[in-house]
Write an enzyme that holds these catalytic residues in place. Structure first.
Site, PDB file in Angstrom:
ATOM      1  CE  LYS A  23      -1.048  -5.994  -4.882  1.00 41.57           C
ATOM      2  NZ  LYS A  23      -0.742  -4.556  -4.905  1.00 41.57           N
ATOM      3  N   GLY A  79       0.836  -1.204   0.000  1.00 45.10           N
ATOM      4  CA  GLY A  79       0.000   0.000   0.000  1.00 45.10           C
ATOM      5  C   GLY A  79       0.869   1.251   0.000  1.00 45.10           C
ATOM      6  CB  SER A  80       0.137   4.836  -0.666  1.00 41.61           C
ATOM      7  OG  SER A  80      -0.869   5.039   0.310  1.00 41.61           O
ATOM      8  CD  GLU A  88      -2.245  12.710  24.235  1.00 45.73           C
ATOM      9  OE1 GLU A  88      -1.410  13.326  23.546  1.00 45.73           O
ATOM     10  OE2 GLU A  88      -3.084  11.948  23.748  1.00 45.73           O
ATOM     11  CB  THR A 143      -3.676   1.436  11.824  1.00 45.30           C
ATOM     12  OG1 THR A 143      -2.927   0.732  10.839  1.00 45.30           O
ATOM     13  CG2 THR A 143      -5.056   1.755  11.291  1.00 45.30           C
ATOM     14  CD  GLU A 144      -5.693   9.090  14.339  1.00 50.86           C
ATOM     15  OE1 GLU A 144      -6.300   9.847  15.115  1.00 50.86           O
ATOM     16  OE2 GLU A 144      -4.884   9.491  13.493  1.00 50.86           O
ATOM     17  CG  HIS A 191      -3.854  11.435  20.424  1.00 49.71           C
ATOM     18  ND1 HIS A 191      -2.683  11.550  21.134  1.00 49.71           N
ATOM     19  CD2 HIS A 191      -3.481  11.357  19.117  1.00 49.71           C
ATOM     20  CE1 HIS A 191      -1.661  11.544  20.294  1.00 49.71           C
ATOM     21  NE2 HIS A 191      -2.122  11.431  19.068  1.00 49.71           N
TER      22      HIS A 191
END
Length: 289
Positions: free
Chosen positions: A43, A18-19, A209, A97-98, A247
């Protein structure tokens, strides 16, 4: 020494073609990370960036001997990618990943604990041991091998701390972004424990935070178990209550989790706190005399 990763860590990438996977794997290879292959279902048998692509993590591990995996897979499919990595015997998973659903993370956390697998993230910049291995999205060039361990809930604020420790000549042993989600794979205490045991790490920078109680728990742990000097900063001093600040985990709920409470807890534990990121370098200078 360092923690989690070093120049010998063999790394695969899930979501390799993927990109995001492509761009950040290129950066990691250029940095000197021992990338040994990647996984994209369908793939398998092809090559990408000069490395073999596999259909499954199990195949990748069998062929390459990889012990770490970095995950750049869209949030809805991330749970399956993490569980697949656990099942294949990967010992360190770094999930960038978010937006992974909280319910998915509850399942993942149970499986991680059952299997004794260490995960950093999700929603994090990754881990870097300067000059040796970079797994994630950090800008490699600002890092310098050295003696300060950095652990943070924020990605970009980690880079600020890195820049200061580099500019002041201290450098970093390892930098760990634990991520900004409510249920992280690893918390502050997990990483503080590693830094305390690591002979290369002489001081620790901890960036927290608002939201949750991770910093208060870390403060209690530091008071009892950490002998090395700790410099602490909390983001979100001016944040309004009840508003999520960037977040998913950064929200003051029910009046709990404010920056002031967290600063107070850290100070009570003997942590040298700073109210501005720009003061981290100077604070380290005083504790590393």
């Amino acid at each position: 020494m360092s923690i989690l990763i070093d120049k010998n860590t063999k790394v695969i990438c899930q979501g390799f073609t993927g990109s995001q996977g492509t761009f950040h794997s290129e950066q990691a290879i250029a940095y000197g990370t021992k990338m040994v292959g990647g996984v994209t279902p369908g793939k398998g048998g092809t090559t990408h960036l000069g490395l073999p692509v596999f259909n499954t993590v199990r195949e990748a591990v069998a062929a390459t001997g990889a012990t770490a995996s970095v995950i750049y897979v869209p949030a809805p499919f991330c749970k399956d990618s993490i569980l697949e990595a656990i099942d294949a015997g990967i010992k360190l998973i770094i999930t960038i990943t978010e937006g992974i659903p909280t319910l998915d993370m509850l399942t993942v956390k149970v499986k991680l604990d059952e299997a004794g697998v260490r995960m950093i993230g999700p929603n994090c910049p990754g881990v870097i041991t300067p000059g040796e291995c970079k797994i994630g999205i950090q800008p490699g060039h600002i890092h310098k091998p050295g003696k300060v361990g950095i652990v943070s809930r924020s990605g970009t604020l980690t880079y600020e701390a890195v820049k200061q420790t580099t500019d002041y000549g201290f450098g970093q042993s390892t930098c760990v972004g634990i991520g900004g989600d409510p249920i992280p794979g690893s918390n502050f205490i997990d990483i503080l424990e590693m830094f305390e045991k690591d002979p290369q790490t002489e001081a620790i920078v901890m960036i927290g935070e608002i939201g949750g109680s991770a910093e208060e728990e870390a403060a209690a742990y530091i008071k009892e178990h950490v002998t090395k000097p700790v410099v602490g900063y909390i983001a979100g001093v001016t944040a309004p209550k009840g508003k999520r600040m960037g977040h998913a985990g950064a929200i003051i709920a029910g009046g709990k989790g404010t920056a002031d409470e967290k600063f107070a807890a850290l100070e009570a534990a003997g942590v040298k706190t700073v109210r501005s990121l720009a003061d981290i370098g100077e604070a380290l200078k005083t504790v590393l005399k």
